[in-house]
Design a protein around this motif. Structure first.
Motif, PDB file in Angstrom:
ATOM      1  N   ARG A   1       0.841  -1.202   0.000  1.00 64.13           N
ATOM      2  CA  ARG A   1       0.000   0.000   0.000  1.00 64.13           C
ATOM      3  C   ARG A   1       0.879   1.256   0.000  1.00 64.13           C
ATOM      4  O   ARG A   1       0.594   2.232  -0.696  1.00 64.13           O
TER       5      ARG A   1
ATOM      6  N   SER B   1      -3.754   6.974 -11.237  1.00 65.02           N
ATOM      7  CA  SER B   1      -4.583   6.138 -10.369  1.00 65.02           C
ATOM      8  C   SER B   1      -3.835   4.866  -9.996  1.00 65.02           C
ATOM      9  O   SER B   1      -3.121   4.289 -10.822  1.00 65.02           O
TER      10      SER B   1
ATOM     11  N   PRO C   1      -3.626   0.817  -8.266  1.00 66.80           N
ATOM     12  CA  PRO C   1      -4.298  -0.451  -8.554  1.00 66.80           C
ATOM     13  C   PRO C   1      -5.295  -0.824  -7.463  1.00 66.80           C
ATOM     14  O   PRO C   1      -5.310  -0.210  -6.398  1.00 66.80           O
ATOM     15  N   PRO C   2      -6.107  -1.847  -7.693  1.00 62.39           N
ATOM     16  CA  PRO C   2      -6.963  -2.372  -6.620  1.00 62.39           C
ATOM     17  C   PRO C   2      -6.095  -2.872  -5.460  1.00 62.39           C
ATOM     18  O   PRO C   2      -4.955  -3.290  -5.664  1.00 62.39           O
ATOM     19  N   PRO C   3      -6.626  -2.848  -4.232  1.00 65.48           N
ATOM     20  CA  PRO C   3      -5.827  -3.197  -3.058  1.00 65.48           C
ATOM     21  C   PRO C   3      -5.695  -4.693  -2.818  1.00 65.48           C
ATOM     22  O   PRO C   3      -6.110  -5.218  -1.781  1.00 65.48           O
ATOM     23  N   ASN C   4      -5.108  -5.403  -3.779  1.00 60.79           N
ATOM     24  CA  ASN C   4      -4.786  -6.811  -3.563  1.00 60.79           C
ATOM     25  C   ASN C   4      -3.390  -7.063  -4.118  1.00 60.79           C
ATOM     26  O   ASN C   4      -2.961  -6.406  -5.075  1.00 60.79           O
TER      27      ASN C   4
ATOM     28  N   ALA D   1      -2.736  -7.475  -8.086  1.00 62.43           N
ATOM     29  CA  ALA D   1      -2.895  -6.253  -8.866  1.00 62.43           C
ATOM     30  C   ALA D   1      -1.823  -5.234  -8.503  1.00 62.43           C
ATOM     31  O   ALA D   1      -1.278  -4.550  -9.383  1.00 62.43           O
ATOM     32  N   GLN D   2      -1.506  -5.116  -7.210  1.00 66.13           N
ATOM     33  CA  GLN D   2      -0.509  -4.135  -6.784  1.00 66.13           C
ATOM     34  C   GLN D   2       0.870  -4.449  -7.357  1.00 66.13           C
ATOM     35  O   GLN D   2       1.565  -3.564  -7.860  1.00 66.13           O
TER      36      GLN D   2
END
Length: 219
Positions: free
Chosen positions: A93, A106, A108-111, A114-115
């Protein structure tokens, strides 16, 4: 008269021969090996995250107290795996927020999958930053701790030889390491260097061994 500029040095921590300076890749603050390791660690972390997640249950009776008013003991829990998963979430994060804010894009999604895939696309940008060494060291620590939780025997083996690949006309001299595939392990066996881009699968080991012997004799 043109002013002489010394090449930048790698800012990451090197476990082996740590006092030996490593020249950074042009335009970056990491040597070729650390630059490659940055991308490799980002590529490997999602699968390692899943493996660590699978280690959360210990498979044994919890030594903690039962919930008050209940005869059911606490669920078995592996604190090393839990602490590492929390650290992974924090560090990924932190890195994605940094890149997103600094580059004005933007995130990525918080997983983890994807990160890490998103951060791989920005690996060169991270490697050129003043804190590139800290980014590489953070990811390397997550990978090392993951293997410690999952299977310490899967840590890369340090080979007692130096890399003889030519870099700018001179032998590289980096540390050679090997990851050896185990039964039911989808990860291939490879030999790689911690300084240059050398990475060899098992079909290339014999030929490399002969080239290595010639390089030693020439040196």
């Amino acid at each position: 008269m043109k002013r002489r500029t010394d090449p930048a040095l790698c800012l990451a921590t090197h476990r082996h021969d740590p006092d030996r300076p490593r020249t950074a890749t042009d335009g970056l603050n990491l040597c070729p090996g650390c630059h490659a390791a940055l991308g490799r660690n980002l590529h490997d972390l999602p699968e390692l995250h899943a493996d660590v997640l699978a280690q959360l249950p210990t498979g044994s009776i919890s030594s903690g107290p039962a919930v008050s008013g209940s005869r059911t003991p606490l669920l078995p829990y592996n604190p090393r795996a839990g602490d590492l998963l929390a650290q992974m979430r924090h560090d990924l994060r932190w890195l994605t927020s940094l890149v997103s804010a600094e580059r004005g894009i933007s995130g990525p999604p918080p997983n983890p999958g994807a990160q890490c895939a998103w951060l791989e696309r920005h690996a060169d940008w991270l490697a050129a930053r003043p804190d590139a060494g800290a980014y590489k060291d953070t990811l390397a620590e997550l990978v090392g701790r993951s293997y410690g939780v999952i299977d310490p025997g899967r840590l890369p083996l340090v080979l007692p030889v130096r890399c003889v690949e030519l870099v700018d006309g001179e032998p590289c001299g980096g540390v050679l390491k090997a990851t050896v595939r185990r039964d039911d392990d989808p990860t291939p066996s490879v030999i790689f260097c911690d300084m240059c881009d050398l990475s060899l699968d098992t079909t290339q080991w014999h030929r490399f061994g002969r080239r290595y012997q010639r390089g030693r004799m020439a040196g």
